[in-house]
Write a protein that holds these residues in place. Structure first.
Motif, PDB file in Angstrom:
ATOM      1  N   GLU A  12       0.833  -1.206   0.000  1.00 31.71           N
ATOM      2  CA  GLU A  12       0.000   0.000   0.000  1.00 31.71           C
ATOM      3  C   GLU A  12       0.865   1.252   0.000  1.00 31.71           C
ATOM      4  OE1 GLU A  12      -2.816  -0.153   3.191  1.00 31.71           O
ATOM      5  OE2 GLU A  12      -3.888  -1.840   2.313  1.00 31.71           O
ATOM      6  N   VAL A  15       2.083   1.740  -3.562  1.00 31.48           N
ATOM      7  CA  VAL A  15       0.989   2.215  -4.419  1.00 31.48           C
ATOM      8  C   VAL A  15       0.666   3.682  -4.111  1.00 31.48           C
ATOM      9  CG1 VAL A  15      -1.459   1.909  -4.994  1.00 31.48           C
ATOM     10  CG2 VAL A  15       0.026  -0.085  -4.750  1.00 31.48           C
ATOM     11  N   GLN A  19       1.114   6.895  -6.839  1.00 32.51           N
ATOM     12  CA  GLN A  19      -0.005   7.776  -7.198  1.00 32.51           C
ATOM     13  C   GLN A  19       0.220   9.243  -6.819  1.00 32.51           C
ATOM     14  OE1 GLN A  19      -4.126   6.134  -6.681  1.00 32.51           O
ATOM     15  NE2 GLN A  19      -3.018   4.691  -5.409  1.00 32.51           N
ATOM     16  N   TYR A  75      -4.523  -3.652  -6.764  1.00 33.61           N
ATOM     17  CA  TYR A  75      -4.284  -2.213  -6.660  1.00 33.61           C
ATOM     18  C   TYR A  75      -4.330  -1.506  -8.013  1.00 33.61           C
ATOM     19  CZ  TYR A  75      -2.883  -3.119  -1.863  1.00 33.61           C
ATOM     20  OH  TYR A  75      -2.874  -3.502  -0.545  1.00 33.61           O
ATOM     21  N   ILE A  76      -3.948  -2.207  -9.082  1.00 32.08           N
ATOM     22  CA  ILE A  76      -4.058  -1.662 -10.428  1.00 32.08           C
ATOM     23  C   ILE A  76      -4.706  -2.713 -11.325  1.00 32.08           C
ATOM     24  CG2 ILE A  76      -2.079  -0.099 -10.261  1.00 32.08           C
ATOM     25  CD1 ILE A  76      -0.450  -2.157 -11.866  1.00 32.08           C
ATOM     26  N   TYR A  93      -3.240   1.277 -17.522  1.00 33.64           N
ATOM     27  CA  TYR A  93      -3.704   0.742 -16.247  1.00 33.64           C
ATOM     28  C   TYR A  93      -4.387   1.848 -15.464  1.00 33.64           C
ATOM     29  CZ  TYR A  93      -0.625  -3.124 -17.324  1.00 33.64           C
ATOM     30  OH  TYR A  93      -0.028  -4.185 -17.942  1.00 33.64           O
ATOM     31  N   ARG A  94      -5.271   1.433 -14.582  1.00 33.28           N
ATOM     32  CA  ARG A  94      -5.947   2.359 -13.681  1.00 33.28           C
ATOM     33  C   ARG A  94      -5.787   1.836 -12.265  1.00 33.28           C
ATOM     34  NH1 ARG A  94     -11.264   3.349 -15.968  1.00 33.28           N
ATOM     35  NH2 ARG A  94     -10.207   4.974 -17.141  1.00 33.28           N
ATOM     36  N   PHE A  95      -5.662   2.753 -11.328  1.00 34.27           N
ATOM     37  CA  PHE A  95      -5.574   2.353  -9.928  1.00 34.27           C
ATOM     38  C   PHE A  95      -6.967   1.988  -9.443  1.00 34.27           C
ATOM     39  CE2 PHE A  95      -1.752   4.838 -10.504  1.00 34.27           C
ATOM     40  CZ  PHE A  95      -0.813   4.038  -9.885  1.00 34.27           C
ATOM     41  N   GLN A  96      -7.074   0.843  -8.799  1.00 27.92           N
ATOM     42  CA  GLN A  96      -8.350   0.362  -8.297  1.00 27.92           C
ATOM     43  C   GLN A  96      -8.795   1.188  -7.089  1.00 27.92           C
ATOM     44  OE1 GLN A  96     -10.147  -2.086  -9.672  1.00 27.92           O
ATOM     45  NE2 GLN A  96     -11.771  -1.997  -8.178  1.00 27.92           N
ATOM     46  N   GLN A  98      -8.288   4.688  -4.835  1.00 31.24           N
ATOM     47  CA  GLN A  98      -7.736   6.037  -4.845  1.00 31.24           C
ATOM     48  C   GLN A  98      -6.742   6.193  -3.712  1.00 31.24           C
ATOM     49  OE1 GLN A  98     -11.012   8.686  -4.527  1.00 31.24           O
ATOM     50  NE2 GLN A  98     -11.740   8.288  -6.594  1.00 31.24           N
ATOM     51  N   ARG A  99      -5.753   7.030  -3.943  1.00 30.27           N
ATOM     52  CA  ARG A  99      -4.701   7.262  -2.965  1.00 30.27           C
ATOM     53  C   ARG A  99      -5.274   7.656  -1.610  1.00 30.27           C
ATOM     54  NH1 ARG A  99      -2.159  12.140  -1.939  1.00 30.27           N
ATOM     55  NH2 ARG A  99      -0.339  11.839  -0.646  1.00 30.27           N
TER      56      ARG A  99
END
Length: 106
Positions: A12, A15, A19, A75-76, A93-96, A98-99
């Motif tokens: 985490e 990730v 971001q 996570y992505i 890719y997209r982050f699943q 949000q930060r």
């Protein structure tokens, strides 16, 4: 970073750092497609480069493996593919998550 056995808080943290554009994370952008725009995406190559630079990983295969672990843990995710492995190319890719939702980040 020779040991890729990460626990959830370490993953985490990575990730969250990826971001955080203000602190040197990858540029999350909107990409134009044929007839539409794809918002909030990043390329696999950008993720691999970031991992290598910021985690002092020398071997691209190790960075791809770490990115694939991040994808496998949700996570992505790839925009146009259903395979949860990171590719060192223009795959989007997209982050699943949000930060702001990771570990109570601001």
């Amino acid at each position: 970073m020779s040991n890729l056995y990460l626990c959830a808080p370490q993953m985490e943290d990575i990730v969250t750092r990826i971001q955080d554009e203000k602190a040197g994370g990858v540029a999350i952008r909107t990409v134009k497609s044929f007839l539409s725009k794809i918002p909030s995406v990043v390329s696999g190559a950008d993720i691999v480069q970031w991992l290598m630079k910021n985690l002092s990983i020398e071997d691209p295969a190790e960075a791809i493996h770490l990115g694939s672990l991040i994808a496998a843990h949700g996570y992505i995710f790839p925009i146009s593919d259903h395979v949860l492995t990171l590719k060192d190319d223009g795959t989007l890719y997209r982050f699943q998550v949000q930060r702001s939702l990771l570990r109570g980040s601001p």
